[in-house]
Design a protein around this motif. Structure first.
Motif, PDB file in Angstrom:
ATOM      1  N   UNK A 159       3.671  34.292  99.193  1.00  0.00           N
ATOM      2  CA  UNK A 159       3.631  33.146  98.302  1.00  0.00           C
ATOM      3  C   UNK A 159       4.940  32.392  98.163  1.00  0.00           C
ATOM      4  N   UNK A 160       5.899  32.633  99.041  1.00  0.00           N
ATOM      5  CA  UNK A 160       7.187  31.943  98.954  1.00  0.00           C
ATOM      6  C   UNK A 160       7.052  30.516  99.474  1.00  0.00           C
ATOM      7  N   UNK A 161       7.679  29.580  98.782  1.00  0.00           N
ATOM      8  CA  UNK A 161       7.686  28.183  99.210  1.00  0.00           C
ATOM      9  C   UNK A 161       8.665  28.002 100.359  1.00  0.00           C
ATOM     10  N   UNK A 162       8.564  26.877 101.102  1.00  0.00           N
ATOM     11  CA  UNK A 162       9.515  26.656 102.212  1.00  0.00           C
ATOM     12  C   UNK A 162      10.969  26.689 101.766  1.00  0.00           C
ATOM     13  N   UNK A 163      11.250  26.133 100.588  1.00  0.00           N
ATOM     14  CA  UNK A 163      12.636  26.148 100.098  1.00  0.00           C
ATOM     15  C   UNK A 163      13.093  27.576  99.843  1.00  0.00           C
ATOM     16  N   UNK A 164      12.215  28.384  99.256  1.00  0.00           N
ATOM     17  CA  UNK A 164      12.572  29.776  98.978  1.00  0.00           C
ATOM     18  C   UNK A 164      12.742  30.576 100.269  1.00  0.00           C
ATOM     19  N   UNK A 165      11.891  30.304 101.246  1.00  0.00           N
ATOM     20  CA  UNK A 165      12.022  30.974 102.541  1.00  0.00           C
ATOM     21  C   UNK A 165      13.383  30.661 103.162  1.00  0.00           C
ATOM     22  N   UNK A 166      13.770  29.402 103.089  1.00  0.00           N
ATOM     23  CA  UNK A 166      15.053  29.008 103.672  1.00  0.00           C
ATOM     24  C   UNK A 166      16.217  29.649 102.921  1.00  0.00           C
ATOM     25  N   UNK A 167      16.179  29.612 101.587  1.00  0.00           N
ATOM     26  CA  UNK A 167      17.305  30.092 100.791  1.00  0.00           C
ATOM     27  C   UNK A 167      17.425  31.611 100.814  1.00  0.00           C
ATOM     28  N   UNK A 168      16.300  32.312 100.818  1.00  0.00           N
ATOM     29  CA  UNK A 168      16.341  33.768 100.687  1.00  0.00           C
ATOM     30  C   UNK A 168      16.339  34.500 102.037  1.00  0.00           C
ATOM     31  N   UNK A 169      15.791  33.884 103.070  1.00  0.00           N
ATOM     32  CA  UNK A 169      15.663  34.583 104.351  1.00  0.00           C
ATOM     33  C   UNK A 169      16.527  33.949 105.438  1.00  0.00           C
ATOM     34  N   UNK A 170      16.340  32.646 105.645  1.00  0.00           N
ATOM     35  CA  UNK A 170      17.020  31.987 106.762  1.00  0.00           C
ATOM     36  C   UNK A 170      18.522  31.840 106.508  1.00  0.00           C
ATOM     37  N   UNK A 171      18.888  31.325 105.353  1.00  0.00           N
ATOM     38  CA  UNK A 171      20.300  31.029 105.087  1.00  0.00           C
ATOM     39  C   UNK A 171      21.198  32.256 105.167  1.00  0.00           C
ATOM     40  N   UNK A 172      20.821  33.412 104.591  1.00  0.00           N
ATOM     41  CA  UNK A 172      21.695  34.594 104.756  1.00  0.00           C
ATOM     42  C   UNK A 172      21.891  35.006 106.208  1.00  0.00           C
ATOM     43  N   UNK A 173      20.856  34.815 107.045  1.00  0.00           N
ATOM     44  CA  UNK A 173      20.981  35.180 108.455  1.00  0.00           C
ATOM     45  C   UNK A 173      21.863  34.207 109.231  1.00  0.00           C
ATOM     46  N   UNK A 174      22.058  33.010 108.686  1.00  0.00           N
ATOM     47  CA  UNK A 174      22.859  31.995 109.367  1.00  0.00           C
ATOM     48  C   UNK A 174      24.351  32.092 109.060  1.00  0.00           C
ATOM     49  N   UNK A 175      24.757  33.056 108.236  1.00  0.00           N
ATOM     50  CA  UNK A 175      26.143  33.116 107.789  1.00  0.00           C
ATOM     51  C   UNK A 175      27.163  33.218 108.921  1.00  0.00           C
TER      52      UNK A 175
END
Length: 284
Positions: free
Chosen positions: A184-200
């Protein structure tokens, strides 16, 4: 040791295998070490000794005294504040927008997206039209302001972030996003919680590169905010053209050392992340 083993050992240890690393080290020392040494020794001399810059040691080191003179009389503190005021928002803005755009471009495969990606990274090789930028900022009332300078830098270096991050995004498993969407995560939440940490790691690389460009920029700053907002390179250009630093190479080089210290410290601290970001984002 048998004759066959000795022959194989000699074939492995060829003179070229020893000479090539030595030559590479000597070339690196000549290209990097000589200019660095020239800056250090000139910054430690007095005015008379530094009038003709050379690599000879000063008769008496005055490096600290030159640092104090530069910092107090050169108004470095105000220029440092101006550089930070422009650089920090520009870097944060371009990282957020660039990583979000790279996420979309890296996930969607179509001819239209390929064209948009090529258009997005074209800014790396196409220089901005300075006259057009200045005229546009005047029409918007942003000429000579920090907001206008931040917008110019974001537009200039957005392509760099998209180029680095898109290749990295394509290595992230799509299943991670699909699992988050099922929960149930929104696209913004997916980006902030999953994608962004992996992009560090790759964002660390992009951060250092963009900070280096902005921190040392004098050309665009001169046209956009020249005379209304001081940055470190712009302040050095102005005072060197005035009188304090005229022919005072010891003060100019001392200013350059102080101006370079913040980024040098950041680079030393984040060196591993920078290298991993380059290999992960650009190569993959």
């Amino acid at each position: 040791m048998s004759a066959v083993t000795e022959t194989r050992l000699r074939q492995r240890i060829r003179p070229s295998h020893i000479i090539q690393p030595i030559v590479a080290i000597l070339v690196a020392v000549a290209l990097l070490g000589v200019p660095f040494w020239l800056v250090i020794v000139t910054a430690g001399k007095n005015q008379a000794e530094a009038l003709q810059p050379n690599m000879a040691l000063p008769a008496e080191w005055q490096l600290w005294d030159n640092f104090v003179t530069v910092f107090t009389d050169g108004k470095m503190l105000a220029a440092f504040g101006g550089s930070v005021l422009v650089m920090v928002p520009a870097v944060i803005g371009v990282l957020i927008l660039g990583s979000m755009a790279a996420w979309i471009l890296g996930r969607r495969r179509s001819k239209s997206m390929a064209f948009i990606y090529a258009l997005a990274i074209s800014g790396i090789v196409l220089p901005p039209a300075v006259v057009t930028v200045v005229l546009l900022l005047r029409q918007l009332g942003l000429a000579g302001t920090a907001v206008g300078m931040i917008g110019v830098y974001m537009g200039m270096y957005l392509s760099t972030v998209i180029f680095f991050v898109t290749g990295f995004v394509r290595t992230i498993p799509v299943e991670l996003e699909e699992a988050a969407r099922v929960d149930g995560a929104s696209p913004v939440r997916v980006f902030m919680k999953i994608i962004l940490p992996l992009l560090m790691p790759v964002l660390a690389t992009a951060t250092i590169l963009i900070c280096l460009y902005i921190w040392n920029d004098v050309f665009y700053a001169l046209f956009v905010v020249g005379g209304r907002l001081d940055t470190l390179p712009l302040n050095l250009y102005q005072v060197a053209s005035a009188g304090l630093y005229l022919q005072n190479w010891h003060l100019i080089f001392a200013y350059i050392i102080l101006m370079s210290l913040p980024l040098l410290i950041i680079f030393m601290v984040a060196q591993r992340k920078i290298i991993s970001g380059i290999t992960s984002g650009a190569v993959k």
